[in-house]
Scaffold this motif. Structure first.
Motif: not given
Length: 395
Positions: A118-127, A139-149, A284-286
């Motif tokens: 995920t870049d954020g939103n899909h992973g959050r919804a699945l979780a 959930i697997v995230i990549h280097a550009q995903v912020s700590q906040e997300r 910025v449009m993650a």
């Protein structure tokens, strides 16, 4: 940049596509999801942006505001949960669909593990959906995903795995982890041999189209243009297919917008087949920072999207500020970085006096979707100078 798709057609909605995505299944998904406590009981607002429409020189501008869908903050709250319900039903056909997210089968699902990139939103919804149903989730995230997300996803009990690569590499890692552990990937992008779950994700997005169609019908209105965000193509496929089926040969003009550096759909249109982005992908449009086109989504987009377009990150930031601070006197809206892409495109073309390139004029009635709110609240405040809570108070 703008590309007119030579493969777009105004034919009736093809029977072959209707076997994959259709209005009947979208309505069924709406019923299934209606019991989930994390979703709003009411349809999200369809806001008429009168001041902005006047400034742009068009007749009407509607914005479907998905920031109100759920505390999850985005339209993705429809896709992953719908896919998870369908997936569970294939393995446990005696379960009642509308009770899965109520946790009725928590004990039976204790070993039914799912994983996704995920870049954020899909992973959050699945979780969130996995937590509600009782499924273990990674959930697997990549280097550009912020700590906040990352923290926002972890809040829903998911095991987090961070890699050093980009989004597409996180997709590969999620697939590897699934095979190694015997888990199931619940992804919003499709690839060779993996189409059913992304199909169900896209069908979940049809819930949003169902609502919008009902709201427009109540106003006795029909859009002439619909502009949607790109990403891997799932949102556009899920929504455009609904309106194509509804209006047939009289469908609106369909337009897709992407970040310039994450132009996989734009490149697919040029090459006539699912293709990769040519830029750095980081944006910025993650939620739109995707490098590979979803194959199943492309089956719908190639024959239906009239124009593929690109915007810059600054265009999006300017539109976030526009909505947050009620630039033309419209109601303020919490529009996230990816959520404002449609407005960013319109504003950019208006500044360049190029709206006519999309056949937009004083008679045009345009529908756009604010696909997310402040899903990264600190970043949102940094970019707009105002918090989401302050905007909501003004609404």
């Amino acid at each position: 940049m703008l590309f007119k798709n030579p493969n777009a057609t105004n034919s009736p909605y093809p029977t072959k596509l209707a076997t994959v995505l259709n209005q009947e299944t979208a309505h069924k998904s709406k019923q299934w999801l209606s019991t989930w406590p994390l979703l709003s009981r009411c349809a999200t607002p369809l806001r008429s942006m009168t001041g902005t429409a006047r400034a742009l020189g068009i007749n009407t501008l509607w914005i479907k505001d998905e920031s109100k869908r759920s505390k999850l903050g985005s339209f993705k709250a429809l896709g992953a949960p719908n896919a998870l319900i369908n997936l569970i039903l294939t393995h446990f056909p005696t379960f009642e669909a509308d009770k899965i997210l109520l946790g009725k089968y928590r004990e039976q699902l204790a070993d039914f593990a799912v994983v996704s990139a995920t870049d954020g939103n899909h992973g959050r919804a699945l979780a969130a959906a996995a937590q509600s149903s009782g499924c273990p989730c990674t959930i697997v995230i990549h280097a550009q995903v912020s700590q906040e997300r990352e923290d926002a996803i972890a809040e829903y009990g998911a095991t987090m795995v961070r890699i050093t690569g980009n989004y597409d590499e996180s997709v590969e890692e999620a697939d590897r982890i699934a095979k190694e552990n015997g888990w199931i990937v619940v992804s919003d992008t499709s690839y060779e041999g993996y189409t059913e779950i992304p199909r169900d994700v896209m069908q979940g997005y049809g819930v949003m189209a169902t609502e919008t169609a009902e709201q427009l019908e109540a106003q006795e209105q029909k859009p002439t243009h619909i502009i949607l965000q790109g990403g891997v193509g799932g949102l556009a496929a899920g929504v455009f297919s609904y309106f194509w089926e509804q209006y047939g040969v009289e469908r609106p003009t369909f337009i897709v917008v992407e970040p310039r550096q994450a132009d996989c759909l734009y490149q697919s249109a040029i090459q006539g087949k699912p293709s990769a982005a040519t830029g750095s992908v980081d944006s910025v449009m993650a939620g739109l920072a995707c490098g590979e086109t979803s194959q199943i989504a492309w089956d719908f987009l190639q024959p239906s999207v009239d124009y593929f377009t690109l915007i810059e990150d600054q265009d999006a930031i300017d539109s976030m500020v526009h909505l947050a601070h009620s630039k033309y006197g419209d109601a303020p809206i919490v529009g996230g970085e990816s959520g404002v892409a449609g407005l960013a495109l319109l504003t950019k073309l208006a500044k360049l006096t190029q709206l006519n390139a999309l056949s937009l004029n004083a008679d045009s009635k345009v529908l756009i979707v604010n696909t997310e709110g402040a899903t990264a609240p600190d970043l949102f405040k940094e970019l707009t100078g105002i918090s989401a809570e302050e905007i909501i108070a003004k609404q």
